[in-house]
Design an enzyme around this catalytic site. Structure first.
Site, PDB file in Angstrom:
ATOM      1  N   HIS A 152      26.845   7.238-104.463  1.00 34.77           N
ATOM      2  CA  HIS A 152      26.308   7.934-105.635  1.00 34.77           C
ATOM      3  C   HIS A 152      25.124   7.165-106.217  1.00 34.77           C
ATOM      4  CE1 HIS A 152      28.761   4.779-107.423  1.00 34.77           C
ATOM      5  NE2 HIS A 152      28.049   4.913-108.527  1.00 34.77           N
ATOM      6  N   ARG A 194      40.735  -5.273-106.173  1.00 33.39           N
ATOM      7  CA  ARG A 194      39.401  -5.737-106.572  1.00 33.39           C
ATOM      8  C   ARG A 194      39.111  -5.279-107.995  1.00 33.39           C
ATOM      9  NH1 ARG A 194      34.256  -2.931-106.215  1.00 33.39           N
ATOM     10  NH2 ARG A 194      32.638  -4.532-106.379  1.00 33.39           N
ATOM     11  N   ASP A 234      23.754   6.229-110.152  1.00 34.65           N
ATOM     12  CA  ASP A 234      24.210   6.295-111.536  1.00 34.65           C
ATOM     13  C   ASP A 234      23.221   7.155-112.334  1.00 34.65           C
ATOM     14  OD1 ASP A 234      26.289   4.630-110.833  1.00 34.65           O
ATOM     15  OD2 ASP A 234      25.362   2.821-111.618  1.00 34.65           O
ATOM     16  N   HIS A 257      24.537   3.715-104.032  1.00 38.79           N
ATOM     17  CA  HIS A 257      25.500   2.634-103.800  1.00 38.79           C
ATOM     18  C   HIS A 257      26.918   3.186-103.730  1.00 38.79           C
ATOM     19  CE1 HIS A 257      25.039   3.150-108.145  1.00 38.79           C
ATOM     20  NE2 HIS A 257      26.219   2.588-108.315  1.00 38.79           N
TER      21      HIS A 257
HETATM   22  C1  LIG Z   1      28.010   9.247-116.829  1.00 38.54           C
HETATM   23  C2  LIG Z   1      28.816   8.698-115.954  1.00 38.54           C
HETATM   24  C3  LIG Z   1      29.610   9.465-114.927  1.00 38.54           C
HETATM   25  C4  LIG Z   1      30.232   8.356-114.102  1.00 38.54           C
HETATM   26  C5  LIG Z   1      30.414   7.271-115.139  1.00 38.54           C
HETATM   27  C6  LIG Z   1      29.082   7.239-115.823  1.00 38.54           C
HETATM   28  C7  LIG Z   1      28.045   6.617-114.877  1.00 38.54           C
HETATM   29  C8  LIG Z   1      28.334   6.774-113.368  1.00 38.54           C
HETATM   30  C9  LIG Z   1      29.250   7.943-112.972  1.00 38.54           C
HETATM   31  C10 LIG Z   1      30.137   7.691-111.733  1.00 38.54           C
HETATM   32  C11 LIG Z   1      30.721   6.292-111.730  1.00 38.54           C
HETATM   33  C12 LIG Z   1      29.425   7.871-110.392  1.00 38.54           C
HETATM   34  C13 LIG Z   1      30.422   7.948-109.246  1.00 38.54           C
HETATM   35  C14 LIG Z   1      31.422   9.067-109.423  1.00 38.54           C
HETATM   36  C15 LIG Z   1      32.187   8.976-110.754  1.00 38.54           C
HETATM   37  C16 LIG Z   1      33.014  10.252-110.902  1.00 38.54           C
HETATM   38  C17 LIG Z   1      33.215   7.833-110.662  1.00 38.54           C
HETATM   39  O1  LIG Z   1      33.716   7.595-109.534  1.00 38.54           O
HETATM   40  O2  LIG Z   1      33.604   7.222-111.645  1.00 38.54           O
HETATM   41  C18 LIG Z   1      31.159   8.841-111.908  1.00 38.54           C
HETATM   42  C19 LIG Z   1      31.550   8.661-113.364  1.00 38.54           C
HETATM   43  C20 LIG Z   1      32.309   9.781-113.997  1.00 38.54           C
HETATM   44  O3  LIG Z   1      31.972  10.979-113.819  1.00 38.54           O
HETATM   45  O4  LIG Z   1      33.222   9.467-114.754  1.00 38.54           O
HETATM   46  O1  LIG Z   2      32.737  -1.510-108.570  1.00 41.15           O
HETATM   47  C1  LIG Z   2      31.565  -1.641-108.271  1.00 41.15           C
HETATM   48  O2  LIG Z   2      31.119  -2.660-107.708  1.00 41.15           O
HETATM   49  C2  LIG Z   2      30.549  -0.559-108.560  1.00 41.15           C
HETATM   50  C3  LIG Z   2      31.123   0.669-109.204  1.00 41.15           C
HETATM   51  C4  LIG Z   2      30.097   1.706-109.466  1.00 41.15           C
HETATM   52  O3  LIG Z   2      29.118   1.827-108.778  1.00 41.15           O
HETATM   53  C5  LIG Z   2      30.280   2.605-110.618  1.00 41.15           C
HETATM   54  O4  LIG Z   2      31.341   2.535-111.289  1.00 41.15           O
HETATM   55  O5  LIG Z   2      29.346   3.391-110.887  1.00 41.15           O
HETATM   56 FE   LIG Z   3      27.630   3.226-109.746  1.00 44.50          FE
END
Ligand SMILES: C=C1C[C@]23C[C@H]1CC[C@H]2[C@]1(C)CCC[C@@](C)(C(=O)O)[C@H]1[C@@H]3C(=O)O
Ligand SMILES: O=C(O)CCC(=O)C(=O)O
Ligand SMILES: [Fe+2]
Length: 374
Positions: free
Chosen positions: A240, A306, A242, A296
């Site tokens: 994804h 982790r 950010d 990333h």
């Molecule tokens: C605005 C946001 C949505 C998420 C948290 C913040 C910034 C990054 C996003 C996220 C981490 C990107 C990967 C997928 C996600 C669903 C996650 O795995 O947490 C995303 C976050 C979210 O929607 O809660």
């Molecule tokens: O855990 C990590 O190293 C990165 C997590 C991440 O990319 C996120 O929460 O958006």
């Molecule tokens: Fe991220």
């Protein structure tokens, strides 16, 4: 990037209200096979190609105003951000003891009973609270993680994090609140230093970006990725970008953060003295597309759980995101104006965050604006 590195996730999936999706990962981690909801499409499970070994950026000289150190930092930042949108900083001014205290509190938080965690569960449409695999929001390609998120409103917020912890988790967590209050304040300070560095590296007035962030809102997130017996089929966090401006990540000694550089997935070796910085979609727009939003992901580990500390730095929610004039001469704007709050609304309520947030956001924004009566 090969097409297989691009993930195409479903948009927000309405959940079946009658189906309980309460995954307790601490229990599930002992089982030989993970539930199918955690399995990602095979084509997304692209392996790691190598190790990220670009130079660390030493902030000490830049913070002190040393010209040679500043020139060096600017060059490294420019190269990293035009290539893939990722760099690491050391001598950043955040005390090692504070980082260790933040990890002790992570252990206390994720060590709570599942019932206690559910007592402050993240509600749909909000960005604060406990989430187990985001299973209340999505039904497939679930991330193998537990998260606790909270907000911090920049320079002028005195006790917002402490207040959140005591009201949501109770007085036993007041100390955790104090630790994270301090940690978030340090993240704000560091983000302002990085904003100046980014500005100089783009040939923009030093304070141009900083002004958007002094009282911006950041989302702080503690991540816990339990060990996973089927590491080849799932992600801790899938590929994804950010959506926010920059993200400041600290990962523990286990490792698992990977970035996409060109068409290679590179593992970022953990360094206790470093913060990893990702450029996010909003900063890509602030730079008129010159700086890449970093793609990333976070891998799970077969033997060890982790942890990571992630600060999603956001600008003031209703300020218009617009690159400075000198980066958008004439009509060469790459993206239309928008606000961080509209992108946040989009990622929270309309489409799951993946590697193509901006491409999906702007058509949605334009169509939602055209629906507003004049
Ligand atoms: C605005 C946001 C949505 C998420 C948290 C913040 C910034 C990054 C996003 C996220 C981490 C990107 C990967 C997928 C996600 C669903 C996650 O795995 O947490 C995303 C976050 C979210 O929607 O809660
Ligand atoms: O855990 C990590 O190293 C990165 C997590 C991440 O990319 C996120 O929460 O958006
Ligand atoms: Fe991220």
């Amino acid at each position: 990037m090969s097409s297989s590195t691009l993930v195409s996730l479903p948009s927000m999936e309405p959940k079946d209200k009658n189906t309980p999706h309460l995954f307790d990962l601490n229990k599930l981690q002992r089982e030989a096979n993970i539930p199918t909801q955690f399995m990602w499409p095979k084509e997304d499970m692209v392996g790691t190609d190598g190790v990220f070994n670009e130079p660390l950026i030493d902030l000490e000289g830049f913070i002190k105003g040393d010209e040679i150190a500043t020139g060096k930092a600017i060059e490294l930042v420019r190269t990293a951000c035009t290539n893939h949108g990722f760099f690491q900083v050391i001598n950043h001014g955040v005390d090692a003891d504070l980082i260790q205290a933040a990890y002790r509190e992570i252990d206390a938080i994720f060590g709570m009973s599942f019932d206690k965690k559910l007592s402050f569960v993240q509600k749909p449409g909000t960005q604060v609270g406990f989430s187990s695999a985001h299973a209340d929001r999505f039904s497939s390609s679930l991330p193998w993680k537990e998260t606790v998120s909270f907000k911090h409103r920049g320079m002028n917020s005195e006790s917002d994090v402490v207040d959140y912890f005591t009201s949501a988790l109770g007085h036993d967590f007041e100390n955790a609140g104090r630790v994270y209050q301090k940690y978030c304040e340090k993240m704000t300070e560091l983000s302002l230093v990085i904003m100046e560095l980014l500005a100089l590296s783009l040939g923009v007035d030093r304070s141009y970006y900083r002004n958007f962030f002094e009282d911006g809102t950041s989302i702080m997130r503690c991540n816990y990725y339990p060990l996973c017996k089927n590491p080849g089929v799932t992600f801790g966090t899938g590929p994804h970008c950010d959506p926010n401006s920059i993200t400041i990540v600290h990962q523990d000694q286990v490792g698992g953060l990977e970035i996409l550089a060109g068409d290679k997935w590179l593992a970022v070796p953990p360094r206790q003295d470093a913060f990893a910085i990702n450029i996010g979609d909003t900063f890509t727009a602030f730079s008129n597309g010159i700086y890449k939003s970093c793609i990333h992901r976070a891998m799970v580990n077969e033997e060890r759980g982790r942890r990571s500390l992630v600060c999603f730095v956001g600008c003031k929610e209703d300020m218009v995101v617009r690159p400075p004039e000198n980066l958008a001469v004439g009509s060469s704007r790459v993206y239309p104006d928008f606000t961080w709050s509209s992108l946040l609304d989009f990622t929270n309520n309309h489409r799951r965050t993946d590697v193509q947030n901006l491409e999906n956001f702007f058509p949605w924004l334009l169509s939602s604006q055209s629906k507003v009566p004049a």
